[in-house]
Each structure stands twice: as C-alpha cells, then as structure tokens.
Design an enzyme around this catalytic site. Structure first.
Site, PDB file in Angstrom:
ATOM      1  N   GLY A   1       0.802  -1.215   0.000  1.00 37.14           N
ATOM      2  CA  GLY A   1       0.000   0.000   0.000  1.00 37.14           C
ATOM      3  C   GLY A   1       0.831   1.260   0.000  1.00 37.14           C
ATOM      4  O   GLY A   1       0.391   2.309  -0.494  1.00 37.14           O
TER       5      GLY A   1
ATOM      6  N   GLU B   1       1.635   1.833  -3.597  1.00 38.37           N
ATOM      7  CA  GLU B   1       0.398   2.244  -4.268  1.00 38.37           C
ATOM      8  C   GLU B   1       0.081   3.702  -3.957  1.00 38.37           C
ATOM      9  O   GLU B   1      -0.362   4.460  -4.835  1.00 38.37           O
ATOM     10  CB  GLU B   1      -0.757   1.337  -3.835  1.00 38.37           C
ATOM     11  CG  GLU B   1      -0.651  -0.077  -4.393  1.00 38.37           C
ATOM     12  CD  GLU B   1      -1.822  -0.953  -4.011  1.00 38.37           C
ATOM     13  OE1 GLU B   1      -2.578  -1.354  -4.909  1.00 38.37           O
ATOM     14  OE2 GLU B   1      -1.987  -1.224  -2.808  1.00 38.37           O
TER      15      GLU B   1
ATOM     16  N   GLU C   1       2.453  -8.326  -1.938  1.00 39.20           N
ATOM     17  CA  GLU C   1       1.201  -8.891  -1.427  1.00 39.20           C
ATOM     18  C   GLU C   1       1.030 -10.380  -1.706  1.00 39.20           C
ATOM     19  O   GLU C   1       0.357 -11.086  -0.928  1.00 39.20           O
ATOM     20  CB  GLU C   1       0.000  -8.128  -1.999  1.00 39.20           C
ATOM     21  CG  GLU C   1      -0.241  -6.764  -1.386  1.00 39.20           C
ATOM     22  CD  GLU C   1       0.550  -5.651  -2.054  1.00 39.20           C
ATOM     23  OE1 GLU C   1       0.271  -4.478  -1.788  1.00 39.20           O
ATOM     24  OE2 GLU C   1       1.462  -5.970  -2.862  1.00 39.20           O
TER      25      GLU C   1
END
Length: 704
Positions: A102, A105, A125
């Site tokens: 994340g 991202e 992930e």
C-alpha cells in the site's frame, strides 16, 4: 488522530509528513487525517504543489495487515489514491527506506516520485496470498511496462532506487537530503509548467506491450507458483491493465483482491506472517539479555553442512574459518564452496564481485588452535554423540572465555553435548537445514543450562543471516525431525499394505508438497537415516534393504527411484516395487489399493499428534513455531499454513476422530491421540488460543 499527520509550507510547496511508527502503516488512524489534510491543501490556492513524506526510518511500508478480513473504514487507500490523482496540482512522493504494498500504491497516486539512494520499492502482497488492492497491478505496468511489472508483482520482489529510476517508477534519486530535494523537484516542475499527468492516464507503455513476451513470462512465473492462487490472480490483474480500460481493470483487480482475501490460502499465509513476528518473543528470556558480539566465527567440519553454514555466514558479511581434521577433507570442502559460488554466478543470481567477496570471507585450517580467538564456533560434524562430545571437549580447552559453542545437531541431546565442556551455559544448538545457505529455518535449541545472553546471541545471528529463528527445547529430533519420525513410521506400513513410492509421492504432490517423502529421501541420502536407525537399534524393512543393496538415493543414482538422466528426473524402478511386494508377502500382508486421502491421513495426522505432544511437553512455545519449522524447514505447503494451522482448519475433533479410528485398526502409538488434542477437541479449544500463542497477539506492531 491529527498527531499522525503534520504539514509545513516551504514557499508554495506543502510538505505533508506521515508519522505512525515503526513503519508508517496505513491504518485508519492515518488514512482519515491524511485525507482531510489533502482535501484542505487541494482547495488552498497558495499551495501550488505537495510533497508527501514520512518520518522515521521508512516511507509507508504497507497497509495495516490486522484490518484484512474486516469491514474497511472509509477513507480506504483507494480513496486516498483517487484524491491524489485528482488534486489538479503536482504531488511528489519522497521515498526513503521501503515503499511496499500500500505504501508504493500511495506513492504511485502521486504525480512524481523522488527516492533516497538506498530506498527499496515493491508490491509483495502475493507473499500474503493477496494481490495489490488499490490499483497497484494497474499503475505499476503503466509506469514500468507490463512484463517487468508482472515479474515484480507475481514474485513479490523489490527493486532499488537506481533500477526504479531506470524503469520509470522513480523520477529522481536524491543525492542529499531527501525532502529538500523533493521540494526542489516540485518547484522545478512548477517552473517548467510540467503537466501533472495522473498515472491512471498514462497508456504509452501499456500500448507498447509485447504480448508474446508477456505471456511467456506469465507462463514461467506460473510454473514457479507451487499451486498457489495469488500469483496467478496477480498475473491476470496485470494482463487486465494491458487489455482493459483503466476503470474496468481497477474493478477487476478489486474483485480478485476480495476473493483472495477470503481464501484459506491467504489466511494461511497471513498466519505465517504473524508467526514469524512471534517467533522471536521467547518465554523466559529477559529483555536485559544482550547478544554477545560476533566478529570471528569458526565452523568445525567442512562437509555439506559445514560448507553451507560458512556460505550463509559469508552471505551476511561475516568471516568464517572452516576447520577440518585433514588437508584432504578441507580441500574437498573448500572446493565444494567454490563450486556453489560459481554455480550462482553462472545462473546470474550472484555477480562475480559478490562471489569473490564472499569467497574472501571464508578461510580454511586444519589447526583447531585457529579457533582460539573465535566469538562463536559452530560444530557441524557427523551426527554421532561420541564424535560431537569429542569436538566440544576440545573446544572447551581451546575457545576463549565467553565464546559461544554451538552444535548443528539435528537429533542428539544437546545437554549431553554441553556436559562434555566445563561451560554448559555457553552451549546452544543451531540446527541449520540443508542447503544451509538457502533454507530459511534455524532451530535454536535451548539446553538446560544455556545462558540467556547465549540464546539472545543465537537469535540475533539467525536474524542477521536472514533466517527464521525458532527456539525449541531438548528432545530427540527437537521439533522438525521428531515429527518427521512420526510421519516416517507410517510410510513403511503404507508400502507394505499396497502403496508404491510413486503413489505416495503423488499424493503428497497433490496436497501441495514440493516433493514426496521418497523423492526427498533419495535427495537427502538413504544412508543418513539408515545410520541413525542402526545407532538407535531400530529397523525399517524396505529402507534397510535398499541401503544393504547400496541404493543410497541420488548420490548413487539408485534409491527408491532410478536416475538415468540426472537428479531432476526420477524414474520408477520395477526392482524396488518387486522388493516391496516380497516384503509384504514375507510379513503376511495382503496388498490393496490405497487412496490418496488415506495416505494423507496416515502421514499428516500422526505429525499433528506429535506436534501436540511437543506443545504438551513445552518443547515448542507455540503452535505457530511448529508451523514455521515445517514450512521453512521441510517444505510444508505455504498455502496450508503449516501442520498445526491446517489441523485447526480441518477441526481438532475431526483429527481426534480419525486418529482414534486408525489407532483402533493398527494399535500403533503414532495414532494414539495426545492428551492436549483430546482436551482441546472436547472443549472446542484451539492451539492458537493457548497461553503464549499467536492467537493472543495484539496489533500489527505490538499494540492495538
């Protein structure tokens, strides 16, 4: 909640800093105030650009894993990324430490990225049985190209700042103070009037995708996925980035994420993630126990294990002295070390410079006195109590006061080994797994007298080597090999009753093991377990007969299988199957077809039962430690989370029921349910909620 977000203005550039130690995880307490702050800055005309930075040792290193499987509070990460892309003004992510999952991202939601020289970036992930869920599989291909993004995402690998800049993921690498250079970068973009094009609108690299090369890489990675679903789903998500409009690809990514998040596979991998964190929390080890310094390390024995341990030390930048009793044995061991290093260079996994550096850290000697100044000596000689006691008696005379004396024993009583010295508090077990420079597990054996700082030193060394440390108590075989013995006890019975080595190995492969027990036995060498059995006065009709025929496995090109084309291609041998049938007849056993389900029950359930006994006796502190031993030391399928976690998924009452059924039919002790299993099954309890287990842990960083 505002304490996690701060803002300062440098000219017309706002620097927004996230401060959520230790790794700036994107929990709701961070997302909520960050969203508010960004919305405010979006509407402030005097703020012309925004730099997003983090305090502490790292950029955002990921999402808050404890929120997985729960209703996500808004704003979520997708909301934040969408806001960043709609800001209408340049945004710059200032990346230091790691930008993972994340965190990356979030950074890809910004217009630009500036990274510190030592920054690392990745989307790992898949290692949790997931894929990026906030557009990572769509935006990364847009920045670096679909094929390279496919490799990064499906493998979960990280890249450094320099490579990231070459690929286009990072726009600049800071040479000095990161935030200052990120602000200067933003100011330069404002001066140049460079359009702040959102990543979602960048299609040039996607449209240039070589689909044939992409599919070839996807097929290669699928072949290495070991039956796991997440790598295949991640590959599909990247494929969608190329073939679908952005919003459709984003929606498909989210659907894949939701499906994976609910899967048993992902739950198992998240269990293992937490288990690794828990494994260094050792009962009875005070925080005051400080690891001893390790500058000089000796290894006694230059065979397969000794050489592998020396390589593991050199990989971590630690010098190692290999000691052997003869010049011939030493030269043989050093030659094997060089062959291993050269093979890594040939495969492209190691540069020539790194090969030479590691080789330079490994020296050899036939003089035990060369160990006199070592801070740690690791014994890696033949698995024989008399031999090991002789080595430790000699080390007791030679090693300096305060040196840690470690045994690589895989079965033997560490307390008996320690008793050969006048310093049992300095003795600890370091059970590496072969090949020692590759396998991640170290069973750290705590003897009755092992000093707290010696135990702390062993754990610190394992972490420095990049290994997973699991502290265990003293018993024959410790955790891994003791449970392996419970499994192995049933294998011969299965063969005698009608199964074949190939049939059993196929059942294991279908369950998810990288190889079956007979392929593994051939790889390890049948003579090793044969010697162990003879030392303990035990027999195994079929395995002993093979060894008496000189069939030791791959090393002799004949074991349970034939190897006419090399070790990667085992071939069924009619001679072995006739031998098994003859043994069945000799024992008066009528052979029958045995289904894969029965094979799994009769080999896996005794392991689980023995694991429960290990917990009863306090040999292992928690069930998740047992899972780590089996996943990282023996290849238990990652997607099943380890034998004890898998038992919970099946239901402990079911395990007890089937054990009792087999015990009633066979009377064999491996099927007699342990008191702990019986108790937990009767009460509806769980391994995970026992005191000290992973079920009692708190939040992602040790706090709610």
């Amino acid at each position: 909640m505002g304490q996690f977000i701060s803002t300062r203005l440098i000219g017309d550039v706002a620097v927004v800093t996230i401060d959520n130690p230790p790794v700036n995880a994107l929990s709701f307490r961070v997302r909520h105030p960050l969203m508010q702050r960004l919305e405010t800055l979006r509407d402030e005309a005097h703020v012309r650009a925004i730099v997003l930075a983090c305090a502490g040792r790292t950029f955002v290193a990921g999402a808050d894993i404890t929120e997985f499987g729960k209703p996500m509070q808004r704003p979520n990460l997708r909301d934040l990324v969408a806001l960043l892309e709609a800001m209408g003004k340049p945004t710059v992510a200032a990346i230091h430490g790691t930008a993972l999952g994340g965190g990356l991202e979030l950074a890809m939601g910004c217009s630009f990225r500036v990274a510190a020289r030592d920054a690392r970036l990745g989307l790992p992930e898949v290692k949790l049985g997931l894929l990026p869920g906030a557009g990572g599989t769509i935006r990364l291909p847009a920045l670096i190209g679909a094929t390279k993004a496919l490799t990064m995402i499906v493998s979960g690998s990280m890249i450094g700042a320099a490579e990231a800049q070459t690929l286009g993921l990072v726009d600049a690498v800071a040479q000095g103070e990161l935030v200052d250079e990120a602000v200067a970068f933003a100011e330069a973009r404002l001066a140049e009037e460079t359009p702040a094009v959102p990543v979602r609108d960048r299609r040039d690299k996607l449209e240039a995708t070589d689909l044939e090369a992409f599919e070839a890489e996807a097929a290669r990675l699928a072949g290495r996925s070991r039956g796991l679903e997440a790598p295949l789903a991640a590959a599909q998500a990247v494929r969608n980035a190329v073939t679908l409009p952005f919003d459709e690809a984003l929606a498909a990514e989210r659907a894949l994420f939701v499906r994976l998040e609910a899967s048993e596979e992902s739950q198992a991998q998240r269990h293992l993630f937490f288990a690794e964190r828990e494994s260094t929390k050792i009962a009875g080890l005070a925080k005051e126990a400080v690891a001893r310094p390790l500058d000089r390390i000796g290894v006694v024995g230059a065979g397969t294990m000794g050489g592998g341990i020396a390589l593991a030390l050199a990989q971590a930048g630690l010098p190692a002295t290999l000691v052997e009793i003869s010049r011939e044995a030493l030269e043989r061991g050093m030659a094997a070390v060089e062959r291993t290093l050269d093979a890594s260079v040939s495969r492209g996994s190691l540069s020539q410079a790194d090969r030479d550096r590691r080789r330079g850290l490994i020296s050899g000697s036939t003089d035990f006195a060369s160990l006199a100044g070592a801070d740690l000596v690791i014994e890696a000689v033949f698995e024989d109590m008399a031999a090991k006691r002789t080595v430790f008696s000699g080390l007791d005379r030679i090693a300096k006061p305060g040196a840690v004396l470690a045994s690589n024993t895989s079965y033997l009583d560490l307390d008996q080994i320690a008793a050969a010295t006048g310093r049992p508090g300095d003795v600890v077990g370091l059970h590496f797994f072969s090949p020692a420079h590759v396998m991640r597990l170290i069973e750290i054996v705590r003897g009755a007298a092992t000093a707290p700082d010696v135990l702390a030193t062993a754990v610190a060394l394992a972490k420095r080597l990049g290994k997973v440390p699991v502290v265990v108590g003293v018993c024959h075989g410790f955790v891994g090999n003791r449970m392996l013995a419970a499994r192995s006890a049933e294998l011969e019975h299965l063969l005698l009753e009608g199964a074949t080595p190939a049939g059993i190995d196929a059942a294991f492969a279908d369950f998810g093991w990288p190889m079956g027990p007979f392929q593994m036995a051939d790889l390890a060498g049948l003579d090793i377990s044969w010697r162990n059995r003879r030392a303990r006065g035990e027999t195994a009709a079929i395995a002993d007969a093979l060894c008496e025929m000189g069939r030791f496995g791959q090393k002799t090109a004949r074991g349970y299988y034939l190897y006419p084309d090399g070790p990667r291609n085992p071939v069924r041998d009619p001679e072995v199957e006739r031998l098994i049938e003859d043994q069945s007849a000799r024992h008066g056993i009528e052979r029958r077809d045995i289904a894969a389900e029965e094979i799994v029950e009769r080999t896996l359930y005794p392991m689980i039962n023995e694991g429960a006994r290990i917990l009863e006796e306090g040999i292992a502190q928690r069930s998740s430690d047992i899972d780590l031993v089996w996943v990282h030391g023996y290849g238990f399928p990652v997607g099943r989370g380890g034998p004890m976690f898998h038992a919970e998924r099946l239901g402990l009452s079911h395990i007890v029921e089937r054990l009792q059924a087999w015990h009633g039919r066979t009377g064999r002790p491996q099927f007699d349910p342990s008191l702990l299993l019986l108790s937990l099954a009767a009460l509806g309890g769980s391994f995970a909620t026992m005191p000290g287990s992973e079920g009692e842990r708190q939040g992602p960083n040790g706090a709610n």
